[in-house]
Design a protein around this motif. Structure first.
Motif, PDB file in Angstrom:
ATOM      1  N   SER A 211       9.538  12.914  -2.500  1.00  0.00           N
ATOM      2  CA  SER A 211       9.023  13.051  -1.142  1.00  0.00           C
ATOM      3  C   SER A 211       7.737  12.247  -0.992  1.00  0.00           C
ATOM      4  O   SER A 211       6.950  12.144  -1.932  1.00  0.00           O
ATOM      5  CB  SER A 211       8.756  14.529  -0.813  1.00  0.00           C
ATOM      6  N   GLU A 212       7.542  11.676   0.183  1.00  0.00           N
ATOM      7  CA  GLU A 212       6.362  10.866   0.481  1.00  0.00           C
ATOM      8  C   GLU A 212       5.081  11.723   0.472  1.00  0.00           C
ATOM      9  O   GLU A 212       3.984  11.214   0.319  1.00  0.00           O
ATOM     10  CB  GLU A 212       6.561  10.248   1.867  1.00  0.00           C
ATOM     11  N   PHE A 213       5.233  13.023   0.652  1.00  0.00           N
ATOM     12  CA  PHE A 213       4.079  13.917   0.682  1.00  0.00           C
ATOM     13  C   PHE A 213       4.293  15.060  -0.301  1.00  0.00           C
ATOM     14  O   PHE A 213       5.385  15.595  -0.388  1.00  0.00           O
ATOM     15  CB  PHE A 213       3.872  14.495   2.087  1.00  0.00           C
TER      16      PHE A 213
ATOM     17  N   LYS B  71      -1.329   8.786  -4.169  1.00  0.00           N
ATOM     18  CA  LYS B  71      -0.901   7.554  -3.507  1.00  0.00           C
ATOM     19  C   LYS B  71      -2.030   6.544  -3.364  1.00  0.00           C
ATOM     20  O   LYS B  71      -3.177   6.897  -3.126  1.00  0.00           O
ATOM     21  CB  LYS B  71      -0.370   7.872  -2.103  1.00  0.00           C
ATOM     22  N   GLN B  72      -1.628   5.294  -3.497  1.00  0.00           N
ATOM     23  CA  GLN B  72      -2.567   4.198  -3.287  1.00  0.00           C
ATOM     24  C   GLN B  72      -2.791   4.029  -1.781  1.00  0.00           C
ATOM     25  O   GLN B  72      -1.838   3.854  -1.027  1.00  0.00           O
ATOM     26  CB  GLN B  72      -1.924   2.929  -3.864  1.00  0.00           C
ATOM     27  N   ILE B  73      -4.035   4.120  -1.314  1.00  0.00           N
ATOM     28  CA  ILE B  73      -4.269   3.737   0.093  1.00  0.00           C
ATOM     29  C   ILE B  73      -5.522   2.869   0.167  1.00  0.00           C
ATOM     30  O   ILE B  73      -6.363   2.918  -0.691  1.00  0.00           O
ATOM     31  CB  ILE B  73      -4.391   4.896   1.116  1.00  0.00           C
TER      32      ILE B  73
ATOM     33  N   ALA C 158       0.816  -1.210   0.000  1.00  0.00           N
ATOM     34  CA  ALA C 158       0.000   0.000   0.000  1.00  0.00           C
ATOM     35  C   ALA C 158       0.853   1.265   0.000  1.00  0.00           C
ATOM     36  O   ALA C 158       0.337   2.354   0.024  1.00  0.00           O
ATOM     37  CB  ALA C 158      -0.925  -0.003   1.199  1.00  0.00           C
ATOM     38  N   LEU C 159       2.160   1.126   0.007  1.00  0.00           N
ATOM     39  CA  LEU C 159       3.005   2.311   0.125  1.00  0.00           C
ATOM     40  C   LEU C 159       3.492   2.814  -1.233  1.00  0.00           C
ATOM     41  O   LEU C 159       3.469   2.103  -2.219  1.00  0.00           O
ATOM     42  CB  LEU C 159       4.189   2.008   1.034  1.00  0.00           C
ATOM     43  N   THR C 160       3.948   4.051  -1.234  1.00  0.00           N
ATOM     44  CA  THR C 160       4.411   4.656  -2.477  1.00  0.00           C
ATOM     45  C   THR C 160       5.544   3.838  -3.090  1.00  0.00           C
ATOM     46  O   THR C 160       6.546   3.597  -2.437  1.00  0.00           O
ATOM     47  CB  THR C 160       4.985   6.055  -2.208  1.00  0.00           C
ATOM     48  N   PRO C 161       5.384   3.405  -4.328  1.00  0.00           N
ATOM     49  CA  PRO C 161       6.493   2.689  -4.960  1.00  0.00           C
ATOM     50  C   PRO C 161       7.665   3.645  -5.197  1.00  0.00           C
ATOM     51  O   PRO C 161       7.460   4.845  -5.389  1.00  0.00           O
ATOM     52  CB  PRO C 161       5.909   2.225  -6.286  1.00  0.00           C
ATOM     53  N   GLU C 162       8.854   3.092  -5.209  1.00  0.00           N
ATOM     54  CA  GLU C 162      10.040   3.919  -5.458  1.00  0.00           C
ATOM     55  C   GLU C 162      10.148   4.248  -6.937  1.00  0.00           C
ATOM     56  O   GLU C 162      10.667   5.263  -7.331  1.00  0.00           O
ATOM     57  CB  GLU C 162      11.303   3.158  -5.056  1.00  0.00           C
TER      58      GLU C 162
ATOM     59  N   ARG D  13      10.862   8.955  -6.755  1.00  0.00           N
ATOM     60  CA  ARG D  13      10.110   9.636  -5.715  1.00  0.00           C
ATOM     61  C   ARG D  13      11.031  10.629  -5.009  1.00  0.00           C
ATOM     62  O   ARG D  13      12.142  10.288  -4.631  1.00  0.00           O
ATOM     63  CB  ARG D  13       9.574   8.627  -4.700  1.00  0.00           C
TER      64      ARG D  13
END
Lengths: 173, 255
Positions: A147-149, A171-173, A126-130, A145
């Motif tokens: 930044s995560e945000f 992002k996928q959540i 479920a996390l951001t792919p690199e 990527r």
């Protein structure tokens, strides 16, 4: 891309006896992404009629989404403009919003707007792919990527190594 | 068994969770426009929003439970320091970027264990808030872990600052795993979470990240607690002064 959550929403809408209300609410766009409707993003959950009052259920994408108050007001306004005054907008927490509730049209509109739509790249993670997120401008998968945000909590910031443009990834959540 | 009715117990518990989220969220907002660079400034502000959003959901539920016309704003803005029940680690000043990173790591690992348990609560609203929160926490943890690795195993200066932050915060982590009579009662009823049961996994996860980041887990030679009984560090009063000022000066204002 179709997901179970989206199919279920579509089915639910088609079963509803308040088609005209759903249709009117197609006009309400997300204030942060003004090309995509709250229906296509999966924010609009339900329309019911209780004791003469239309109850519109919406769900927040992220807990702190600052757009919710505006969306709430926009929903009422859209219905009021069509002469429907008896409207209550209700915030629904469960089930929690997921990017799987987005419509295929919503994904396409995000892409055209310059935001990479959510992708399930890393085997269900479920996390951001690199890597491997497609650049919405040139289509290259050579991206990274940063930044995560990004501009909002629901997006991460990426940069394309091919056209060198930065872009938002939903992002996928 | 306490004399409080169950409704009052759930209200008190909800306020504890709300206070944890609000106070940490406020500390994170203090980074807005002070981040080390733009992307991190935005990231900190986004994480802050998630926490404040979570606090609003908890306070909203508390208002519903109280049933006496109180609103979420009454809880956030019109209570004094001794009435807040947040764990102390949340109220400590933001410090430098290393300090805020380490605090987030400790709390993110904790929430990644706590929220899945709260999702099992037989209180539907608490379970729904937890289900929403856990999705965000996964992103928070990924970020705080990334930064811990990068700074811990970075330059001599970044390593030194990270270790200093860990040493300064460690004594405040024990309180995360305390259970008083109220929380024990709610855990027994399947409403609340037994946080004592999470400590072993928390330690194992944190130790593994610290070790990968070439950082050292400190000794358990000092402990500070008091948040759940309203005994705070001097920092909370200062935080509330700033956070509550506008609302208290202009009662009922909206913008």
């Amino acid at each position: 891309m179709t997901s179970a959550a989206w199919v279920e929403r579509l089915h639910h809408r088609r079963q509803s006896v308040h088609q005209e209300i759903w249709d009117l609410l197609d006009e309400v766009k997300d204030p942060e992404i003004p090309v995509v409707s709250i229906w296509d993003l999966g924010i609009l959950c339900d329309v019911t009629l209780e004791s003469g009052q239309y109850l519109i259920s919406i769900t927040p994408t992220y807990s702190g989404c600052p757009a919710m108050d505006t969306i709430r007001a926009d929903v009422s306004e859209a219905l009021n403009k069509a002469g429907i005054q008896n409207v209550t907008v209700n915030m629904k927490l469960a089930p929690a919003w997921t990017t799987d509730s987005m419509s295929p049209l919503g994904r396409k509109q995000l892409l055209e707007y310059g935001i990479a739509p959510p992708e399930n790249k890393v085997g269900g993670c479920a996390l951001t792919p690199e890597q491997g997120i497609r650049c919405p401008r040139c289509g290259s998968e050579q991206t990274e990527r940063i930044s995560e945000f990004a501009s909002t909590a629901c997006k991460a910031l990426f940069r394309c190594s091919n056209c060198l443009e930065p872009f938002d990834y939903f992002k996928q959540i | 068994m306490s004399e409080v009715t169950n409704n009052t117990a759930i209200l008190k518990y909800t306020l504890r969770l709300a206070d944890d989220s609000l106070i940490l969220g406020h500390r994170l907002t203090e980074w807005t426009s002070h981040g080390p660079f733009l992307e991190e400034d935005i990231a900190m502000s986004n994480v802050a929003l998630d926490y404040i959003g979570r606090a609003r959901m908890y306070y909203g539920y508390a208002a519903e439970l109280s049933g006496d016309g109180k609103t979420e704003d009454d809880f956030a803005f019109l209570r004094d320091e001794r009435e807040f029940r947040n764990l102390l680690i949340n109220e400590l000043p933001r410090g430098d970027f290393a300090y805020s990173t380490v605090r987030q790591l400790f709390i993110d690992v904790f929430n990644s264990l706590y929220l899945p348990k709260l999702m099992q609560s037989n209180d539907e609203t608490l379970a729904a808030i937890a289900a929403k929160g856990i999705k965000e926490t996964r992103y928070h943890l990924r970020r705080s872990r990334d930064w811990t690795l990068r700074l811990g195993d970075g330059t001599a200066e970044s390593h030194k600052r990270m270790q200093k932050a860990i040493d300064s915060l460690w004594g405040y982590t024990h309180e995360l795993f305390e259970l008083d009579e109220l929380e024990q009662q709610l855990a027994d009823q399947g409403v609340g979470v037994d946080s004592t049961a999470l400590k072993a996994e928390w330690l194992a996860t944190v130790e593994s990240i610290l070790s990968e980041a070439t950082l050292t887990r400190p000794e358990d030679d000092w402990v500070v607690k008091g948040g759940r009984t309203g005994y705070h560090t001097e920092n909370l009063g200062h935080l509330l002064t700033e956070m509550q000022f506008l609302h208290r000066s202009n009662p009922g204002c909206e913008w």
